[in-house]
Design an enzyme around this catalytic site. Structure first.
Site, PDB file in Angstrom:
ATOM      1  CB  CYS A 200      14.455  31.977 -95.663  1.00  0.00           C
ATOM      2  SG  CYS A 200      16.095  31.906 -96.390  1.00  0.00           S
ATOM      3  CB  THR A 201       8.943  33.091 -95.779  1.00  0.00           C
ATOM      4  OG1 THR A 201       7.527  32.873 -95.637  1.00  0.00           O
ATOM      5  CG2 THR A 201       9.169  34.370 -96.561  1.00  0.00           C
TER       6      THR A 201
END
Length: 391
Positions: free
Chosen positions: A319-320
Site C-alpha cells: 500500500c504505497t
C-alpha cells in the site's frame, strides 16, 4: 510444484559459478564467500564443500557459518563497527581472524581477545579505481583507515597480521579489475613497509560483476589470474610460498545466477492508457531500499511466454506508490494467476529486501540440486519478548 512467490536456488549453477571464479584467480589463493549476498544454509554449505572460506559481519551470519560446518579457522569476521559482546561471542566460538577499520577497532579486539586473535587492517586507499559499480574506497568512508593516516602515523597501526583492501564492486571489465588489484597490491606494499610488518595475509577483496534481476550471464576474466600473479611476483615475491597468503572475496559473482524469483500476477488493468500489472512480489521481496529511492531503482527482467506490451507499470502488492519495479516499461501481457520469473537474483535478493514492511509473508525458498527439489523453507518474522536481563 511449489507455493509462490518463491526464490529458487539452483545448486548446479552455484557450483558452476564457483568453478568459473576459481579459474580466474591466481594460484595459490583463498576465496572467501561474503555471506551478505545470500545466507541460505544450503547455499553457504555448498560453497563450503567447494572450498570457500566464510566472510561474516554479524552474529547471525556467524551462527549460519558455524551451523553450516565452516571450520572456525576459515572464518573472517569483518564490519566497520562491532559491539563488544559480538567480539567476545565470536572469540568464544573460536574465531581467530578479524578485520578492523581503525585504531579503536584494533584496540577493541586486542582488549577483548588479547593474543588469541589475528587482525587484518582494512585500508581506505587515496583514490578510487575506475570502472566500479559501487565505490568502496578513495572517498570518506566508514570502511577502513585512510591510507594517508596510516602512512603519517604508522605506530597507531602496528600489531597487525595482514591487510584488507576492497576498492569497489561489480567490475565487469577485466582491465579495470586488474587495475583495481594492482593499486591495492601496491598500496599494501607501501603500508607493510611503513608499518614495518611482514604480512601473513593480504585480502584483496573482490569486485567481480554479475547481472542483477536482469537477463544476462556472468562475465569472464580469462587473463586475470596471470596478470595479477605477475603483479604479486613484483611486489610480494614470496606469495607463491604463502608469504603472504593471498585472499579474495565474492558474494554476487558466486550466487547471482543461481537464483530466480517466481511470482504471480494478482491484478491486471488499464489506467490512463497504461497497462498495470500487480504482482505478488514488490520491493518487499526484491529491490529493498531501492524501492525507497535509497539506491538506483531496480527494473527487473520479467520472463514469460506472453507477448510484451508498452507502456506498463509493474507494481507489487504493498500500500504505497513506491512499490513499483518499473514505470513506462515494456512488460509481458500476463493475466491474473500467470507466473513470471525474475532471473539472476541469487545475490542481494530476499535477505536484502524489505520483508517486514507491511507484513506480507516471506517468499518460499526452494533449493534445486541435480534438477530435483532438495529443500523448501520460509523465513518467519516474529517478535520474541526480551528477558528482564536483556531489557
Amino acid at each position: 510444484m511449489f507455493e509462490t512467490p518463491a526464490y529458487v536456488y539452483d545448486l548446479d549453477e552455484l557450483r558452476r559459478s564457483h568453478a568459473l571464479l576459481r579459474q580466474a584467480l591466481p594460484s595459490p589463493s583463498e576465496l572467501f564467500y561474503s555471506f551478505k549476498a545470500n545466507p541460505h544454509p544450503l547455499v553457504v554449505s555448498t560453497l563450503r564443500d567447494a572450498g570457500c572460506r566464510a566472510e561474516v559481519c554479524s552474529p547471525g551470519e556467524l551462527a549460519t557459518a558455524l551451523e553450516a560446518g565452516f571450520p572456525v579457522e576459515d572464518i573472517l569476521y569483518t564490519g566497520p563497527g562491532k559491539r563488544d559482546r559480538d567480539v567476545v561471542d565470536a572469540v568464544k566460538a573460536g574465531v581467530t581472524w578479524f578485520s578492523v577499520d581503525s585504531p579503536h577497532g584494533l584496540a577493541q579486539v586486542r582488549r577483548l581477545a588479547g593474543s588469541l586473535v589475528r587482525c587484518l587492517l582494512r585500508v581506505n586507499d587515496t583514490t578510487p579505481a575506475p570502472g566500479q559499480g559501487l565505490t568502496m574506497t578513495g572517498v570518506a568512508s566508514q570502511f577502513g583507515a585512510d591510507l594517508d593516516w596510516i602512512l603519517a602515523a604508522p605506530k597507531l597501526f602496528q600489531d597487525i597480521a595482514g591487510l584488507h583492501l576492497y576498492m569497489g564492486t561489480n567490475v565487469s571489465e577485466e582491465d579495470s579489475l586488474v587495475a583495481q588489484f594492482e593499486q591495492s597490491i601496491r598500496t599494501a606494499r607501501r603500508v607493510a613497509d611503513r608499518v614495518g610488518t611482514d604480512l601473513e595475509v593480504l585480502d584483496l577483496g573482490g569486485g567481480f560483476a554479475a547481472p542483477f534481476a536482469r537477463a544476462g550471464t556472468l562475465p569472464t576474466y580469462p587473463t586475470l589470474a596471470e596478470r595479477v600473479a605477475a603483479i604479486l611476483d613484483r611486489e610480494f615475491p614470496g606469495w607463491r610460498a604463502g608469504s603472504p597468503r593471498i585472499a579474495f572475496e565474492s558474494g554476487r559473482y558466486l550466487t547471482a545466477t543461481c537464483g530466480t524469483l517466481v511470482t504471480r500476477a494478482l491484478d491486471v488493468k488499464m489506467s490512463q492508457d497504461t497497462h498495470i500489472y500487480v504482482l505478488e512480489s514488490g520491493i518487499n521481496h526484491l529491490g529493498g531500499m531501492s524501492g525507497l529511492r535509497r539506491l538506483p531503482p531496480v527494473v527487473p527482467t520479467l520472463l514469460s511466454d506472453r507477448p510484451s506490451v508498452t507502456p506498463a507499470i509493474v507494481a507489487g502488492p504493498l500500500c504505497t506508490p513506491l512499490d513499483t519495479w518499473g514505470r513506462g516499461v515494456t512488460a509481458p501481457d500476463v493475466r491474473p494467476g500467470d507466473l513470471v520469473r525474475v532471473p539472476n537474483v541469487g545475490a542481494y535478493g530476499l535477505s536484502a529486501s524489505l520483508l517486514a514492511f507491511l507484513g506480507h509473508p516471506a517468499p518460499v525458498e526452494v533449493v534445486v540440486d541435480g534438477g530435483r527439489i532438495a529443500h523448501t523453507s520460509r523465513l518467519t518474522l516474529h517478535r520474541t519478548p526480551l528477558s528482564a536481563e536483556q531489557e
